[in-house]
Enzyme design. Structure first.
Site, PDB file in Angstrom:
ATOM      1  N   MET A  16       1.905  50.407  29.093  1.00 56.36           N
ATOM      2  CA  MET A  16       2.819  50.699  30.176  1.00 56.36           C
ATOM      3  C   MET A  16       4.158  49.807  30.149  1.00 56.36           C
ATOM      4  O   MET A  16       4.469  48.970  29.700  1.00 56.36           O
ATOM      5  CB  MET A  16       2.069  50.096  31.395  1.00 56.36           C
ATOM      6  CG  MET A  16       0.821  50.884  31.919  1.00 56.36           C
ATOM      7  SD  MET A  16       1.099  52.766  32.207  1.00 56.36           S
ATOM      8  CE  MET A  16       2.009  52.553  33.665  1.00 56.36           C
ATOM      9  N   CYS A  97      -8.128  50.190  30.600  1.00 58.03           N
ATOM     10  CA  CYS A  97      -6.974  49.309  31.479  1.00 58.03           C
ATOM     11  C   CYS A  97      -7.926  48.430  32.438  1.00 58.03           C
ATOM     12  O   CYS A  97      -8.613  49.106  33.276  1.00 58.03           O
ATOM     13  CB  CYS A  97      -6.199  50.224  32.057  1.00 58.03           C
ATOM     14  SG  CYS A  97      -4.953  49.416  33.021  1.00 58.03           S
ATOM     15  N   GLY A 230      -0.717  48.182  18.592  1.00 53.93           N
ATOM     16  CA  GLY A 230      -0.184  47.827  20.008  1.00 53.93           C
ATOM     17  C   GLY A 230       1.085  47.289  19.836  1.00 53.93           C
ATOM     18  O   GLY A 230       2.117  47.540  19.724  1.00 53.93           O
TER      19      GLY A 230
END
EC number: 1.3.1.91
Length: 340
Positions: A16, A97, A230
């Protein structure tokens, strides 16, 4: 005719506020074949919001996957259908999440407590589209530490037809930890992902969480089918420059670009985007693109000069992509000065 897709040996995680379309184009200049994922897009945003704003992407981003957040099978089917119509190569369901905002929407990591619902969601999406439907999930929720929990979750979803699972090898703590803390505090249990591959050899198992080096990637690939990076891919993107040659050697178009070549490739893109979406469009600013590039020189002498130049608010306000080339020149000058 659509080009065949590369295997998901390497991918960059949906993050995000980070993996937007500009970030993905930047990453694509570094690696041609690594899979890229969107930020999570909620079904509500697609049902009630500006669909083009959420789904538009650039042709050069392929292979690119759309990550969806939601828990209503019909809504997810509709969103998946939109994703396929827009040209995405995969639809991924977020079951990992842990943020409170996502929990209030009854999706994300809390869905791991409802495998039957997730199975219904996956089946609805698979019935709606011909592209792959995949699931990204954690290994447990809160104090649930048993491997059996994630094994049974994967088994139930696999029965609904899902064949690809992206395993963030940490528990999700739904109360008491922030999303940032959830990425750092729960211990990594990579062996859970390895066990999933042993128990479900026909499934494609990708591992995610805390992976930072090529040596670590190589070690994981001895046990699972793919590795998803990530934060390391974001903060140290040039790590990916060697991925095409190392992991996709048999595919065309792969290369090991220099940092100078990456910068040169981004300049026309940035100019075009500012012309299309600048003050007369959606108010796009140069910083919307350059902010993703601050880590390009990570680990290289002169990196600080590069970051400082790209963080100069006065220069950024001028909206001239040439700032990127100037930042690179300043970093090279700083590097040269160190060797005098």
């Amino acid at each position: 005719m659509k080009k065949p897709l590369p295997p998901r040996t390497l991918s960059v995680a949906p993050m995000m506020d980070w993996t937007d379309r500009h970030c993905r184009v930047f990453h694509r200049q570094i690696t041609r074949h690594t899979w890229l994922y969107t930020e999570m897009v909620t079904t509500g945003a697609l049902l009630h919001g500006d669909v083009p704003r959420h789904l538009d992407f650039n042709e050069e981003e392929h292979p690119v996957a759309l990550q969806l957040g939601g828990s209503e099978p019909a809504d997810l089917a509709h969103a998946a259908r939109l994703g396929e119509q827009w040209g995405y190569d995969e639809v991924n369901l977020n079951c990992g999440c842990p943020s409170e905002r996502v929990q209030k929407g009854a999706f994300g990591a809390c869905l791991m407590n409802e495998p039957e619902l997730v199975a219904d969601c996956v089946k609805a999406m698979r019935d709606a589209v011909s592209i792959d439907v995949t699931v990204k999930h954690r290994i447990g929720i809160d104090s649930v530490e048993s491997y059996d929990f994630v094994r049974d979750f994967v088994g139930k979803i696999a029965d609904a037809g899902c064949t690809t699972f992206i395993v963030h090898a940490r528990n999700a703590i739904l109360k008491g930890l922030s999303p940032k803390e959830n990425r750092e505090i729960p211990p990594l249990k990579y062996h859970y992902a390895y066990e999933l591959k042993k128990d479900f050899p026909a499934l494609e198992i990708l591992i995610n969480g805390g992976i930072k080096t090529v040596d670590e990637i190589d070690a994981h690939l001895k046990h699972v089918d793919g590795v998803m990076l990530g934060r390391e891919a974001y903060h140290n993107p040039y790590l990916m420059a060697g991925f095409d040659a190392r992991y996709y050697a048999g595919l065309e178009g792969g290369r090991h670009p220099s940092r100078e070549e990456v910068v040169a490739a981004m300049l026309p893109y940035m100019k075009r985007q500012l012309e299309l979406h600048g003050d007369n469009g959606r108010g796009l600013r140069l910083n919307s693109m350059t902010r993703h590039m601050l880590g390009l020189l990570t680990g290289v002498p002169g990196a600080r000069a590069f970051r400082q130049a790209l963080s100069d608010s006065k220069r950024l306000a001028l909206g001239d992509p040439a700032l990127l080339r100037e930042a690179l020149a300043l970093s090279q000058a700083a590097q040269a000065a160190l060797h005098q």
